[in-house]
Design a protein around this motif. Structure first.
Motif, PDB file in Angstrom:
ATOM      1  N   ARG A 116      35.325  37.703  27.543  1.00  0.00           N
ATOM      2  CA  ARG A 116      36.510  38.445  27.975  1.00  0.00           C
ATOM      3  C   ARG A 116      36.139  39.812  28.536  1.00  0.00           C
ATOM      4  O   ARG A 116      36.604  40.220  29.591  1.00  0.00           O
ATOM      5  N   ARG A 117      35.261  40.504  27.823  1.00  0.00           N
ATOM      6  CA  ARG A 117      34.856  41.838  28.279  1.00  0.00           C
ATOM      7  C   ARG A 117      34.147  41.785  29.618  1.00  0.00           C
ATOM      8  O   ARG A 117      34.320  42.649  30.460  1.00  0.00           O
ATOM      9  N   ARG A 118      33.331  40.749  29.801  1.00  0.00           N
ATOM     10  CA  ARG A 118      32.614  40.645  31.077  1.00  0.00           C
ATOM     11  C   ARG A 118      33.592  40.399  32.226  1.00  0.00           C
ATOM     12  O   ARG A 118      33.412  40.933  33.316  1.00  0.00           O
ATOM     13  N   LEU A 119      34.610  39.608  31.960  1.00  0.00           N
ATOM     14  CA  LEU A 119      35.604  39.364  33.004  1.00  0.00           C
ATOM     15  C   LEU A 119      36.377  40.650  33.297  1.00  0.00           C
ATOM     16  O   LEU A 119      36.660  40.970  34.449  1.00  0.00           O
ATOM     17  N   LEU A 120      36.682  41.399  32.245  1.00  0.00           N
ATOM     18  CA  LEU A 120      37.380  42.678  32.433  1.00  0.00           C
ATOM     19  C   LEU A 120      36.538  43.645  33.264  1.00  0.00           C
ATOM     20  O   LEU A 120      37.049  44.364  34.114  1.00  0.00           O
ATOM     21  N   ASP A 121      35.200  43.634  32.995  1.00  0.00           N
ATOM     22  CA  ASP A 121      34.300  44.504  33.747  1.00  0.00           C
ATOM     23  C   ASP A 121      34.389  44.277  35.239  1.00  0.00           C
ATOM     24  O   ASP A 121      34.133  45.176  36.034  1.00  0.00           O
ATOM     25  N   LEU A 122      34.682  43.043  35.620  1.00  0.00           N
ATOM     26  CA  LEU A 122      34.766  42.728  37.043  1.00  0.00           C
ATOM     27  C   LEU A 122      36.096  43.196  37.618  1.00  0.00           C
ATOM     28  O   LEU A 122      36.370  43.016  38.794  1.00  0.00           O
ATOM     29  N   GLY A 123      36.925  43.763  36.778  1.00  0.00           N
ATOM     30  CA  GLY A 123      38.222  44.247  37.232  1.00  0.00           C
ATOM     31  C   GLY A 123      39.291  43.184  37.141  1.00  0.00           C
ATOM     32  O   GLY A 123      40.355  43.309  37.747  1.00  0.00           O
ATOM     33  N   VAL A 131      41.898  42.321  35.537  1.00  0.00           N
ATOM     34  CA  VAL A 131      43.011  42.602  34.621  1.00  0.00           C
ATOM     35  C   VAL A 131      44.262  41.948  35.199  1.00  0.00           C
ATOM     36  O   VAL A 131      44.251  41.482  36.334  1.00  0.00           O
ATOM     37  N   ARG A 188      38.320  41.677  43.838  1.00  0.00           N
ATOM     38  CA  ARG A 188      38.196  43.106  44.179  1.00  0.00           C
ATOM     39  C   ARG A 188      37.031  43.357  45.124  1.00  0.00           C
ATOM     40  O   ARG A 188      36.165  44.206  44.886  1.00  0.00           O
ATOM     41  N   GLY A 189      36.962  42.597  46.179  1.00  0.00           N
ATOM     42  CA  GLY A 189      35.967  42.836  47.219  1.00  0.00           C
ATOM     43  C   GLY A 189      34.589  42.261  46.934  1.00  0.00           C
ATOM     44  O   GLY A 189      33.695  42.350  47.757  1.00  0.00           O
ATOM     45  N   ALA A 190      34.402  41.674  45.756  1.00  0.00           N
ATOM     46  CA  ALA A 190      33.091  41.101  45.442  1.00  0.00           C
ATOM     47  C   ALA A 190      33.210  39.587  45.324  1.00  0.00           C
ATOM     48  O   ALA A 190      34.279  39.057  45.010  1.00  0.00           O
ATOM     49  N   LEU A 191      32.107  38.888  45.601  1.00  0.00           N
ATOM     50  CA  LEU A 191      32.092  37.432  45.491  1.00  0.00           C
ATOM     51  C   LEU A 191      31.460  37.071  44.144  1.00  0.00           C
ATOM     52  O   LEU A 191      30.299  37.389  43.898  1.00  0.00           O
ATOM     53  N   ILE A 192      32.246  36.454  43.280  1.00  0.00           N
ATOM     54  CA  ILE A 192      31.791  36.202  41.917  1.00  0.00           C
ATOM     55  C   ILE A 192      31.841  34.702  41.632  1.00  0.00           C
ATOM     56  O   ILE A 192      32.877  34.053  41.840  1.00  0.00           O
TER      57      ILE A 192
END
Lengths: 701, 79
Positions: free
Chosen positions: B29-36, B38, B60-64
């Motif tokens: 969960r925290r890692r997903l939050l880190d990517l923004g 929310v 948010r502009g990044a490819l994940i």
């Protein structure tokens, strides 16, 4: 409470012999940032060659420390691990957080990526909560310009309240401005860092807690937030880095006084703030700026082309390596063996016993010359090509394509990246396993890394392929040799997946952990820099290590070949002893002795085998592959022997350096022994099976 | 056609959605939050790996890249 700011962080600083703020002769600068922002390029451009890398004490996280001078002032630059945030409590994030918080750097520089500023601002805002001594470096401005992403640096500076500098670190642009900004901040320039505004419920809790925390660390608001959100790891760090009374009970009491705030709410506020700043400062002049990248991606990861392109790329690299290394290899051999002739001609030897000449020249020097001339050219070609792929951003796509297979084996997709490193050097591959968070999956990647052949083993595989397959096939030979090498590599990958699955079902039981992988935009590689860095960082490093083991190993082998018991050398005794097992594996005793004595470095396996066959007591220079093939055939080799030698090169115990690295990384002898046994057992089974099948078919037809 | 509250892993290829909630626990969960990631964050499915798992999303502009197991714990409203 006997806790004071002065005592704060003494431990962190002692770990790196950094003096406290009061008695510094050089300014301490922390370099933070997200992964893939070009942070290490900034670090390298600032410090040049004046740097060294090591581990954070007690942690398997790499750190790099460098120095530079600017305007008569000395700066010490600490490269922190790349992180997305400081809140997730991974080891990297703790290290970065603790250094910024307790190390009391004079300035913290946050490197950000101009092409994905929104996400990067999360980290910036989190660091601004800890300290006001911050300079923000917006890197990759050229990439942003190319994609027509306009970043308003002045506006960003106003929003953040700290200096913002735009750079293109790869071209060295903007670095002077960055150094100036750092110098001014270190000299005490004023700043008004943007503080994240939280909902009232959070602010109330923080307001009630922070007065009790003043004096502990410079920023009590930040600490109150951490304690209220129940971050256990900050308490552990405070306990370690604050000297004085045991703060644990006190902190626990404080953290329980306030209502618990949810981490989600905190992160949501930070992300929202970042989004606001982003919207005010970044303008996309071309909404479709990622279109080209997406097109390339859709081909490179497609169902039809994904795997064929990957295999073709690998094949191309091998082809260039085999083709290109041939001539320089011969040239180097001529040069180095010419030096040997000169050495032998020295008058010095006449006054010394012959065995000294034997050990030094025919043992040590000749082995060294062999290793250098066989290894240097392919490495000097392979590593830059590989670094090129890395620099382009292709490797994360490889991990993306292959992840499904690793998922099925209950392993981690990033294992594909550690395997890629293994092609260069398995010890480097084992170190690369740090990128995998889950300890179970990291161990699987560590144990199986040896199933990708490293540069030390490629020469054996390539020589076998060219000597036994290419020579027969005439002009098509090189192509067939490349296909054979490719086949060996693919077998290695398949075995990696099988063994990973087997480990997940047995001694490393468990379910796959989460897989989150950022796929950075494609970037134009800096060819010149790649050549220099891959030569220094990888080629010379690996070569230096190989040379360090080859010389003593050469002396040992010479002794074993020349000390005789009952008129037979130790080497020959060993070969006789191992002959039955060798036969069973479709090999012979000499080959097995070669592999065993090759434990220090795989590069010397072939020289030992040749030396034993020639029974001349020293490594011989083989002028051509044809004469090598004749020698091997005269000693009873068939194509089965060649195939099994290739198999055994792929599937046997890791070299001594890799084993030592595994010991250091896992902190465990048990896993080191398992890493030794697993590939060895697989190799014996594979060779015995192939030999048995071929012999059976031979009897039938 | 709008669809509410579906797992991100089922968001059709090339479609956009908005995060409603995260069902992931603890570290993931925290890692997903880190990517923004929310609530309220727009996401788009942009890349499919050869096997269809993992998939890559624009966040948010990044490819994940996320495995379907992770993406399944992110609930989105289709836009």
């Amino acid at each position: 409470m006997g806790l004071t700011t002065q005592s704060t962080g003494a431990q962190v600083r002692k770990d790196f012999s950094i003096p406290g703020p009061g008695d510094r002769t050089e300014k301490v600068i922390a370099l933070a940032g997200n992964p893939n922002t070009g942070k290490s390029t900034v670090f390298n451009s600032l410090t040049g060659m004046n740097q060294h890398t090591g581990n954070w004490p007690g942690k398997t996280v790499t750190n790099a420390l460098g120095r530079y001078q600017y305007d008569n002032e000395k700066y010490l630059l600490m490269d922190l691990p790349g992180t997305y945030s400081l809140l997730s409590s991974s080891v990297e994030e703790e290290v970065a957080r603790d250094f910024i918080c307790f190390g009391q750097p004079d300035v913290s520089v946050v490197v950000t990526d101009a092409t994905s500023l929104e996400r990067n601002l999360n980290l910036v805002l989190q660091i601004l909560e800890i300290t006001d001594r911050v300079v923000v470096c917006v890197n990759l401005m050229d990439e942003a310009q190319r994609k027509r992403i306009r970043v308003d640096l002045e506006q960003l500076e106003q929003e953040l309240g700290v200096p913002v500098v735009g750079t293109n670190a790869r071209k060295g642009e903007g670095l002077d401005a960055l150094k100036t900004a750092i110098a001014q901040m270190a000299a005490g320039a004023k700043s008004q860092p943007r503080q994240v505004g939280y909902p009232q419920e959070i602010e109330t809790v923080v307001a009630s807690l922070s007065p009790r925390l003043t004096g502990l660390i410079p920023n009590s608001r930040w600490l109150a937030l951490r304690l209220a959100s129940g971050e256990e790891s900050i308490i552990v760090s405070l306990e370690k880095y604050l000297q004085g009374d045991n703060p644990r009970d006190f902190l626990h009491t404080v953290s329980q006084e306030g209502d618990e705030i949810s981490m989600d709410l905190i992160v949501t506020s930070i992300v929202g703030e970042a989004e606001n700043i982003y919207k005010k400062t970044v303008h996309l002049e071309n909404e479709k700026h990622n279109a080209v990248d997406r097109k390339i991606d859709s081909v490179l990861t497609s169902k039809v082309f994904g795997f064929p392109i990957m295999i073709a790329m690998l094949g191309l690299i091998f082809w260039l390596t085999i083709q290109g290394a041939n001539y320089p290899s011969q040239l180097l051999a001529k040069l180095l063996f010419g030096i040997e002739d000169w050495l032998s001609g020295l008058a010095l030897w006449e006054s010394l016993p012959p065995w000294i000449y034997g050990i030094l020249v025919t043992g040590m020097y000749r082995t060294l010359a062999w290793v250098v001339s066989v290894m240097l050219p392919p490495m000097a070609i392979f590593f830059p090509l590989f670094t090129l792929l890395e620099d382009l951003g292709y490797l994360p796509r490889v991990a993306f394509n292959l992840d499904h297979r690793f998922n099925k084996a209950c392993a981690h997709g990033k294992q594909a990246l550690t395997m890629c490193m293994g092609f260069g050097c398995n010890a480097a591959g084992v170190i690369a396993c740090r990128i995998i968070d889950s300890p179970r999956e990291r161990l699987i990647a560590t144990i199986t890394n040896n199933f990708v052949p490293c540069n030390g083993r490629f020469p054996i595989i390539i020589v076998m392929a060219t000597a036994f397959l290419a020579i027969r096939a005439g002009s098509l030979g090189k192509g067939i040799a490349v296909l054979a090498v490719l086949a060996v590599v693919i077998i290695g990958i398949i075995i990696t997946l099988w063994v990973s699955k087997l480990l997940s079902r047995t001694i490393l039981r468990g379910l796959p952990s989460s897989f989150i992988l950022e796929m950075p935009p494609y970037r134009k590689p800096q060819v010149g820099k790649i050549l220099v860095r891959s030569l220094f960082d990888r080629t010379l490093f690996v070569l230096g290590r190989a040379v360090a083991v080859a010389a003593p190993a050469g002396a040992l082998v010479w002794l074993m070949a020349n000390i005789t018991i009952a008129d037979v050398s130790l080497l020959a005794h060993g070969a006789r002893l191992l002959a039955p097992l060798g036969w069973l594996m479709g090999l012979d005793g000499v080959i097995l002795v070669g592999f065993l004595l090759g434990l220090p470095a795989n590069e010397i396996v072939l020289p030992i085998i040749i030396m034993s066959y020639l029974a001349s007591g020293s490594i011989q220079e083989m002028e051509s592959l044809a004469s090598l093939q004749q020698l091997l055939v005269a000693n009873g080799w068939t194509w089965l022997t060649a195939v099994n030698v290739m198999l055994l090169s792929l599937l046997h115990f890791p070299c001594a350096t890799t084993l030592w690295t595994i010991r250091k990384e896992t902190q465990s002898w048990k896993w080191t022994v398992i890493s030794f046994l697993v590939p060895t057992i697989v190799g014996i089974i594979a060779c015995v099976s192939v030999a048995a099948v071929v012999r059976l078919l031979g009897m039938l037809f | 056609m709008k669809r509410q509250g579906m797992p991100l892993s089922q968001l059709p290829f090339g479609m956009r959605g908005v995060v409603r909630e995260l069902r992931a626990e603890t570290s993931s969960r925290r890692r997903l939050l880190d990517l923004g990631l929310v609530a309220g964050t727009p996401v788009e499915t942009v890349l499919r790996s050869p096997a269809g798992n993992p998939m890559a999303y624009e966040i948010r502009g990044a490819l994940i890249a996320l495995r379907n197991a992770e993406a399944g714990q992110i609930i989105v409203d289709m836009m």
